[in-house]
Write a protein that holds these residues in place. Sequence first.
Motif, mmCIF file in Angstrom:
data_model
loop_
_atom_site.group_PDB
_atom_site.id
_atom_site.type_symbol
_atom_site.label_atom_id
_atom_site.label_comp_id
_atom_site.label_asym_id
_atom_site.label_seq_id
_atom_site.Cartn_x
_atom_site.Cartn_y
_atom_site.Cartn_z
ATOM 1 N N GLN A 53 -33.560 -28.591 18.839
ATOM 2 C CA GLN A 53 -32.317 -28.427 19.605
ATOM 3 C C GLN A 53 -32.553 -29.310 21.056
ATOM 4 N N PRO A 54 -31.243 -29.581 21.141
ATOM 5 C CA PRO A 54 -31.292 -30.442 22.454
ATOM 6 C C PRO A 54 -31.353 -29.712 23.862
ATOM 7 N N LEU A 55 -31.884 -30.475 24.843
ATOM 8 C CA LEU A 55 -32.295 -29.485 26.163
ATOM 9 C C LEU A 55 -31.422 -30.405 27.348
ATOM 10 N N HIS A 56 -30.507 -29.972 27.761
ATOM 11 C CA HIS A 56 -29.616 -30.661 28.876
ATOM 12 C C HIS A 56 -30.171 -30.271 30.202
ATOM 13 N N ASN A 57 -30.574 -28.952 30.248
ATOM 14 C CA ASN A 57 -30.853 -28.582 31.557
ATOM 15 C C ASN A 57 -32.131 -27.864 31.637
ATOM 16 N N PRO A 58 -33.201 -28.273 32.244
ATOM 17 C CA PRO A 58 -34.533 -27.909 32.300
ATOM 18 C C PRO A 58 -34.673 -26.495 32.627
ATOM 19 N N ALA A 59 -33.466 -25.670 33.305
ATOM 20 C CA ALA A 59 -33.815 -24.252 33.480
ATOM 21 C C ALA A 59 -33.423 -23.592 32.106
ATOM 22 N N ASP A 60 -33.008 -24.106 31.149
ATOM 23 C CA ASP A 60 -32.703 -23.513 29.733
ATOM 24 C C ASP A 60 -34.008 -23.676 28.850
ATOM 25 N N MET A 61 -35.010 -24.269 29.359
ATOM 26 C CA MET A 61 -36.194 -24.392 28.518
ATOM 27 C C MET A 61 -36.911 -23.231 27.791
ATOM 28 N N PRO A 62 -36.899 -22.805 26.509
ATOM 29 C CA PRO A 62 -37.429 -21.726 25.984
ATOM 30 C C PRO A 62 -38.928 -21.594 26.079
ATOM 31 N N ASP A 63 -39.415 -20.567 25.820
ATOM 32 C CA ASP A 63 -40.775 -20.095 25.844
ATOM 33 C C ASP A 63 -41.552 -21.199 25.064
ATOM 34 N N LEU A 64 -42.741 -21.505 25.736
ATOM 35 C CA LEU A 64 -43.445 -22.595 25.088
ATOM 36 C C LEU A 64 -44.110 -22.189 24.061
ATOM 37 N N THR A 65 -44.468 -20.922 23.708
ATOM 38 C CA THR A 65 -45.110 -20.278 22.508
ATOM 39 C C THR A 65 -44.364 -20.429 21.349
ATOM 40 N N TYR A 66 -42.958 -20.646 21.457
ATOM 41 C CA TYR A 66 -42.219 -21.023 20.239
ATOM 42 C C TYR A 66 -42.031 -22.632 19.969
ATOM 43 N N VAL A 67 -42.641 -23.235 20.830
ATOM 44 C CA VAL A 67 -42.079 -24.643 20.831
ATOM 45 C C VAL A 67 -43.398 -25.347 20.162
ATOM 46 N N GLU A 68 -43.174 -26.360 19.220
ATOM 47 C CA GLU A 68 -44.146 -27.174 18.647
ATOM 48 C C GLU A 68 -44.252 -28.576 19.511
ATOM 49 N N HIS A 69 -43.230 -29.374 19.722
ATOM 50 C CA HIS A 69 -43.483 -30.392 20.656
ATOM 51 C C HIS A 69 -42.197 -30.699 21.169
ATOM 52 N N LEU A 70 -41.990 -31.640 22.427
ATOM 53 C CA LEU A 70 -41.077 -32.149 23.173
ATOM 54 C C LEU A 70 -41.018 -33.747 22.530
ATOM 55 N N GLU A 71 -39.604 -34.286 22.510
ATOM 56 C CA GLU A 71 -39.290 -35.698 22.403
ATOM 57 C C GLU A 71 -38.541 -35.985 23.829
ATOM 58 N N GLU A 72 -38.878 -37.236 24.141
ATOM 59 C CA GLU A 72 -37.788 -37.759 25.355
ATOM 60 C C GLU A 72 -37.173 -39.081 24.923
ATOM 61 N N PRO A 73 -36.167 -39.527 25.585
ATOM 62 C CA PRO A 73 -35.444 -40.714 25.114
ATOM 63 C C PRO A 73 -36.270 -41.949 25.679
ATOM 64 N N ARG A 74 -36.176 -42.890 24.879
ATOM 65 C CA ARG A 74 -36.867 -43.921 25.268
ATOM 66 C C ARG A 74 -35.693 -45.298 25.270
ATOM 67 N N ILE A 75 -35.621 -46.142 26.165
ATOM 68 C CA ILE A 75 -35.068 -47.289 26.382
ATOM 69 C C ILE A 75 -35.792 -48.678 26.419
ATOM 70 N N LYS A 76 -35.128 -49.635 25.739
ATOM 71 C CA LYS A 76 -35.524 -51.066 25.529
ATOM 72 C C LYS A 76 -34.804 -51.703 26.978
ATOM 73 N N ALA A 77 -35.607 -52.041 27.929
ATOM 74 C CA ALA A 77 -35.174 -52.539 29.230
ATOM 75 C C ALA A 77 -35.478 -54.147 29.117
ATOM 76 N N THR A 78 -34.348 -54.793 29.676
ATOM 77 C CA THR A 78 -34.667 -56.332 29.749
ATOM 78 C C THR A 78 -34.596 -56.783 31.097
ATOM 79 N N ILE A 79 -35.522 -57.237 31.708
ATOM 80 C CA ILE A 79 -35.539 -57.643 33.220
ATOM 81 C C ILE A 79 -35.486 -59.166 33.402
ATOM 82 N N LEU A 80 -34.693 -59.863 34.222
ATOM 83 C CA LEU A 80 -34.889 -61.098 34.220
ATOM 84 C C LEU A 80 -35.344 -61.425 35.712
#
Length: 599
Positions: A385-412
């Motif tokens: 399930q997607p989590l938009h707002n940290p306040a809605d985080m479910p109880d950790l006992t039901y959570v297997e793992h969390l994934e976060e978005p990654r970006i490819k940043a190009t810096i000149l």
Amino acid sequence: MIPLSHIRNFSIVAHIDHGKSTLADRLIQQTNTVAERDMKAQMLDSMDIERERGITIKAQTVRINYTAQNGEDYVLNLIDTPGHVDFAYEVSRSMRAVEGSLLVVDSTQGVEAQTLANVYHAIDAGHEIVPVLNKIDLPASDCDRVAEQIEDVIGIDASGAIRVSAKTGQGITETLEAIVQHLPAPKGTLDAPLKAMLVDSWYDAYLGVIVLVRIMDGRLKKGDRVRMMQNGSVHQVDRIGVFRPAMTVVDELGPGEIGFITASIKQVRDTKVGDTITLDKAPCDEPLSGFKPSVPVVFCGLFPVDSNEFEDLREAIEKLALNDSSFSSEMETSAALGFGFRCGFLGLLHLEVIRDRIEREYDIEMITTAPSVIYHIYMKDGMMQPLHNPADMPDLTYVEHLEEPRIKATILVPDEYLGDVLKLCQDRRGIQMDLTYAGSRAMVVYDLPLNEVVFDFYDRLKSVTKGYASFDYQLVGYRQDNLVKMSILVNDEPVDALSMMVHRDRAEARGRAMVEKLKDLIPRHMFKIPIQAAIGGKVIARETLSAMRKDVTAKCYGGDATRKKKLLEKQKAGKKKMRQFGKVEIPQEAFISALKMDS
């Protein structure tokens, strides 16, 4: 009706501050589109906020009549696009309405990160590209080096690049001739059923919704009944016109032309950007492919300071979403802040611009919560399930793992600041993917977590490189990491508006900074207030706000010391009781300042 071979539709693309809007001014001035007395700098930047910040936020259209050196009359439709990464969706949309692009590169600075990003939008849209080297009046200008750089980095032949100074007007005639000679004419059939693309739309208090259209086939006349193919709504066209840059009414628009229509459209949701407009009686066979919907990357809550203004805020957000299709919103409630909206943006500058526009154009004071990104939560039962707002985080006992978005940043970045940039990216949990050189400038590619970038990465990058670095990013996917939800408790009550997701290794430092800041921001009460940062049931940082003290012994003069002691004991018991029932008042400013801790 203008013959198709005499129409040219093009946009101007470039990095921020490379002179797009100034070049557009010169093209307008050279062709006498606007009377000399009405000319002003950045003619197409019409919003106050654009003029103040000196950036383009909305792509603007203008129609120019030009008599070429061969004596033929041409109609040029120009779209001036934004340069900043947060408005990339605006750029990609504008590209679909035109056939060619002027690629403007500052001849003193060369190719930058946004130059690359914007030129790729043009290449994706199948554009013919004419390179223009701007600012040749500056002593630091080096056209040969920059032309070589365009060939090396972008891979476009720049041997015939036009050299201009948009400030002094040098090379503008050559630019107009190149537009006529090198850019392709639009394709389309006059006798085919009407097929028009809805490029943009915005709300006007007098005319209702104004729609910017690009006619692909057929013709559009005043009084026609038109149908929006996505939602099937039918409207009668009241007026048709073009932008010169002021709105000028015309009788009809034919294939290849760009103009606006109004049709007494009252409902904001009737006009979807990318929709196909056709005649109600004689529709075209199939709609245009439309635009890919934009994907918001940063989310935050917008709440009115005065809860009575909630309906006004809803209306303002609806009207802005019409004008800016990369902005999304849904309703939410918060125990601390009441009713509001959870809104999605393409970046922090986009968030600031939307917030400023609501406050200015609709006169609504707002609180914005901490910006956050969408996390993916994998539950133990296999659901995601997607989590938009940290306040809605479910109880950790039901959570297997969390994934976060990654970006490819190009810096000149210039060579001398490379070390600082690498350190900054390492500190933000970045993984280096590539490091190459284009002349004396390094091009670094990093894989970074998006939540480390949304707060203040851009500001930090500008300060460590003295403003010389340029930065562009794109989302690449999700990856598992050791993330936790940090809650802030004031007087043992969690404040949902201040909860945030942090990496476990950084949680303690982040929590300590937050509680220290809140200690200064929350006013003192008649009782002691503990301010804590916690992960789950474990408190990781704490500050105590001491109580205001009333002098209860002031009326005792002389006499036995036990009398004073008795009064102090009584006060102590009263405070204890107060603390038990005590409600802490947190001022609105405290929320805003606490969330600005990173900037």
